[in-house]
Design an enzyme around this catalytic site. Structure first.
Site, PDB file in Angstrom:
ATOM      1  N   HIS A 148      58.082  15.874  25.771  1.00  0.00           N
ATOM      2  CA  HIS A 148      56.804  16.060  26.893  1.00  0.00           C
ATOM      3  C   HIS A 148      56.165  14.927  27.162  1.00  0.00           C
ATOM      4  O   HIS A 148      55.151  15.220  28.129  1.00  0.00           O
ATOM      5  CB  HIS A 148      56.094  17.334  26.031  1.00  0.00           C
ATOM      6  CG  HIS A 148      56.928  18.530  25.830  1.00  0.00           C
ATOM      7  ND1 HIS A 148      56.659  19.807  26.647  1.00  0.00           N
ATOM      8  CD2 HIS A 148      58.066  18.702  24.846  1.00  0.00           C
ATOM      9  CE1 HIS A 148      57.281  20.587  26.223  1.00  0.00           C
ATOM     10  NE2 HIS A 148      58.242  20.120  25.360  1.00  0.00           N
ATOM     11  N   ASP A 196      50.016  10.213  31.551  1.00  0.00           N
ATOM     12  CA  ASP A 196      50.300  11.512  31.126  1.00  0.00           C
ATOM     13  C   ASP A 196      51.900  11.848  31.500  1.00  0.00           C
ATOM     14  O   ASP A 196      52.485  11.599  32.539  1.00  0.00           O
ATOM     15  CB  ASP A 196      49.510  12.376  32.185  1.00  0.00           C
ATOM     16  CG  ASP A 196      48.952  13.567  31.347  1.00  0.00           C
ATOM     17  OD1 ASP A 196      49.646  14.265  30.381  1.00  0.00           O
ATOM     18  OD2 ASP A 196      47.768  14.241  31.606  1.00  0.00           O
TER      19      ASP A 196
HETATM   20  C1  GDG Z   1      51.501  17.369  26.625  1.00  0.00           C
HETATM   21  C2  GDG Z   1      51.589  16.047  27.794  1.00  0.00           C
HETATM   22  C3  GDG Z   1      52.526  17.701  29.526  1.00  0.00           C
HETATM   23  C4  GDG Z   1      43.276  23.003  28.114  1.00  0.00           C
HETATM   24  N1  GDG Z   1      42.029  23.397  27.805  1.00  0.00           N
HETATM   25  C5  GDG Z   1      42.150  24.464  27.323  1.00  0.00           C
HETATM   26  C6  GDG Z   1      43.429  25.092  27.698  1.00  0.00           C
HETATM   27  N2  GDG Z   1      44.075  24.277  27.885  1.00  0.00           N
HETATM   28  C7  GDG Z   1      45.748  24.208  28.620  1.00  0.00           C
HETATM   29  C8  GDG Z   1      45.706  23.853  29.887  1.00  0.00           C
HETATM   30  C9  GDG Z   1      47.104  23.341  29.974  1.00  0.00           C
HETATM   31  C10 GDG Z   1      47.138  22.696  28.640  1.00  0.00           C
HETATM   32  O1  GDG Z   1      46.258  23.297  27.700  1.00  0.00           O
HETATM   33  C11 GDG Z   1      47.371  21.385  28.525  1.00  0.00           C
HETATM   34  O2  GDG Z   1      48.520  20.765  28.956  1.00  0.00           O
HETATM   35  P1  GDG Z   1      48.544  19.181  29.713  1.00  0.00           P
HETATM   36  O3  GDG Z   1      49.864  19.084  30.554  1.00  0.00           O
HETATM   37  O4  GDG Z   1      47.200  19.443  30.733  1.00  0.00           O
HETATM   38  O5  GDG Z   1      48.391  18.278  28.689  1.00  0.00           O
HETATM   39  P2  GDG Z   1      48.676  18.081  26.971  1.00  0.00           P
HETATM   40  O6  GDG Z   1      47.999  18.945  26.245  1.00  0.00           O
HETATM   41  O7  GDG Z   1      48.534  16.480  26.991  1.00  0.00           O
HETATM   42  O8  GDG Z   1      50.495  18.356  27.018  1.00  0.00           O
HETATM   43  C12 GDG Z   1      51.746  16.624  29.202  1.00  0.00           C
HETATM   44  C13 GDG Z   1      52.501  18.976  28.567  1.00  0.00           C
HETATM   45  O9  GDG Z   1      52.573  18.659  27.199  1.00  0.00           O
HETATM   46  C14 GDG Z   1      53.764  19.750  28.710  1.00  0.00           C
HETATM   47  O10 GDG Z   1      54.971  19.141  28.580  1.00  0.00           O
HETATM   48  O11 GDG Z   1      52.331  18.067  30.979  1.00  0.00           O
HETATM   49  O12 GDG Z   1      51.720  15.404  29.902  1.00  0.00           O
HETATM   50  O13 GDG Z   1      50.778  15.332  27.258  1.00  0.00           O
HETATM   51  O14 GDG Z   1      48.247  24.503  29.945  1.00  0.00           O
HETATM   52  O15 GDG Z   1      45.343  24.770  30.663  1.00  0.00           O
HETATM   53  N3  GDG Z   1      43.994  26.495  27.338  1.00  0.00           N
HETATM   54  C15 GDG Z   1      42.861  27.210  26.805  1.00  0.00           C
HETATM   55  N4  GDG Z   1      41.590  26.980  26.760  1.00  0.00           N
HETATM   56  C16 GDG Z   1      41.150  25.729  27.026  1.00  0.00           C
HETATM   57  O16 GDG Z   1      40.147  25.396  26.704  1.00  0.00           O
HETATM   58  N5  GDG Z   1      43.318  28.503  26.796  1.00  0.00           N
END
Ligand code: GDG
Length: 466
Positions: free
Chosen positions: A165, A374
């Site tokens: 990921h 990212d």
């Molecule tokens: C890894 C990789 C890759 C965030 N704050 C809250 C919340 N979130 C949710 C977001 C989003 C998820 O968490 C975060 O996903 P990201 O992709 O932005 O980042 P990582 O956590 O670093 O994820 C990344 C991912 O894996 C998938 O392969 O895209 O590059 O680093 O869905 O909305 N959700 C809730 N409350 C929050 O306060 N419910």
């Protein structure tokens, strides 16, 4: 050979897709944790008696296998020491920074590596115990890179896929890792190794050739024992319908309007939503916004920034330092530019319900996604999915995997270039309505045509064919 189990599809991830909920009388139940991955894989699980192997998230916790939502859940126990060494240590203080361009210095400790190996071995044995003859096994992410090879030794009959990921670094960085050969050999145990971006797939194929006995010919790697490992990119996505369902609810739209009023009904509401992680470039975007206020290019009553920083990895030192740095920066900006009842930055160090998060996305005029590196960045895609009204603008780092798909409609930016970031923020704020709609349409076409279900189907189809 381990006992053959009954599951013909097994997902393996560091965490189980459930959280324990303890009620007032002390009894515990499990609730499915929100997340696109489990949503995408649940239908496959249901149709084939699937199992999910992972850790519960609490040390020394080993409930017997149980079922929820037609899925068998198999818990892999970790001791408190292993949580420190395998999870907080090797996964999050060695691999995470190394794979994200060494934004902070990775730490290399032999005890952490030993724990990582031991825990990966335990996961592989758990899978070997539940997988049916010739089952399909789908291994997730950087915490479990040794599982494919261990599992192949235990169960050569299985079809094994692995998806990373996060980014996979170029030779110049990966070469630092004292255990680089073992990690590459671990991954080469899979039939299919998937990455977010093409560049990561290229990095892996060339590193495998360089540091193992394998040979690479474009996206096929031949191992010394004559197997072919397919290497491919599969850009991950979101559960679009989860977001569109939420924004079709009048209460969510009302909440969204209310949020704008609560932050002072500014002309421009800028929003960042990230785990509080040094890869996300939160400090860079605050700096750019602060300089715009300092120069008078923006005034605090015309533009407000809301930054949700979800608590993350709070026991890892680099995250504690980051929190102090960001909170100092926010405090200074509010001291300098805020007035009573009107801070320049609304900083929220807290985790929100999905419905509140989506209301925030819908309220934002400019979504600011500026990671320094990212794998993908799902928040950028979630913002686009929430804008069924075709409003808003997305500022997106070129170092996020999402830039490959969203580059045409977003304002791409190099977050290290603070002047460039300032210009881009202003351009996004001053965008005329017709161009904004045009850009959002383009973004929505991209996101809607590749959602998480399509991603899962595409990976699993390639895996079955591998
Ligand atoms: C890894 C990789 C890759 C965030 N704050 C809250 C919340 N979130 C949710 C977001 C989003 C998820 O968490 C975060 O996903 P990201 O992709 O932005 O980042 P990582 O956590 O670093 O994820 C990344 C991912 O894996 C998938 O392969 O895209 O590059 O680093 O869905 O909305 N959700 C809730 N409350 C929050 O306060 N419910």
């Amino acid at each position: 050979m381990a006992d053959i189990g009954k599951s013909s599809f097994v997902v393996v991830a560091n965490r189980l897709p459930v959280d324990r909920v303890v009620s007032i009388d002390g009894s515990a139940t499990w609730r499915r944790s929100p997340g696109g991955l489990v949503t995408a894989l649940a239908p496959v699980m249901r149709s084939v008696e699937g199992a999910w192997v992972g850790w519960t998230g609490s040390p020394d916790d080993a409930p017997d296998p149980f079922s929820t939502d037609d899925m068998d859940l198999v818990a892999v126990p970790l001791s408190a020491q292993e949580v420190g060494e395998y999870y907080e240590g090797f996964s999050n203080a060695t691999l995470w920074p190394l794979y994200h361009d060494v934004i902070v210095a990775p730490e290399y400790h032999r005890e952490w590596w030993d724990a990582y190996r031991r825990v990966n071995d335990r996961f592989a044995h758990a899978v070997a115990g539940v997988a049916a003859e010739e089952a399909v096994v789908f291994v997730q992410d950087y915490q479990l890179q040794l599982v494919p090879a261990i599992l192949r030794r235990l169960r050569p009959d299985l079809k094994i896929g692995f998806f990373l990921h996060i980014p996979f670094p170029p030779t110049e960085l990966f070469a630092q890792l004292p255990w680089r050969r073992q990690i590459l050999e671990g991954l080469l145990g899979a039939d299919l190794v998937g990455f977010q971006r093409e560049g990561a797939a290229e990095n892996f194929a060339s590193l495998a050739e360089r540091y193992t006995d394998a040979t690479a010919e474009s996206r096929q790697v031949r191992t010394a024992d004559g197997r072919t490992v397919h290497v491919q990119s599969f850009p991950i996505s979101i559960d679009v319908s989860e977001i569109t369902d939420l924004v079709s609810d009048p209460d969510v739209l009302a909440r969204s309007d209310h949020i704008r009023e609560e932050v002072g009904a500014p002309k421009h509401m800028l929003l960042g939503v990230d785990r509080l992680d040094y890869t996300k470039g939160i400090g860079h975007r605050l700096k750019a916004f602060g300089e715009l206020l300092a120069a008078g290019d923006l005034t605090p009553d015309e533009a407000v920034m809301v930054q949700v920083a979800t608590p993350s990895r709070e026991r890892v030192e680099a995250y504690q330092t980051l929190r102090d740095d960001i909170e100092l920066q926010v405090g200074r900006m509010n001291g300098e530019y805020g007035t009573i009842g009107q801070p320049a930055v609304h900083y929220l160090h807290s985790s929100y319900e999905r419905v509140e998060l989506v209301s925030l996305l819908r309220a934002a005029d400019v979504m600011v996604v500026t990671p320094l590196r990212d794998g993908m960045n799902l928040v950028a895609k979630e913002y686009v999915a929430a804008r069924t009204d075709l409003g808003g603008a997305l500022v997106l780092s070129e170092f996020a995997g999402a830039a490959d798909e969203l580059g045409d409609g977003a304002f791409l930016v190099n977050p290290h270039d603070i002047d460039g970031l300032k210009r881009t923020l202003l351009a996004a704020m001053r965008l005329d309505a017709a161009e904004a709609t045009q850009r959002m349409k383009l973004l929505r076409e991209r996101v809607l045509s590749n959602d998480i279900t399509r991603w899962a189907e595409s990976f699993l189809t390639s895996l079955r064919a591998a």
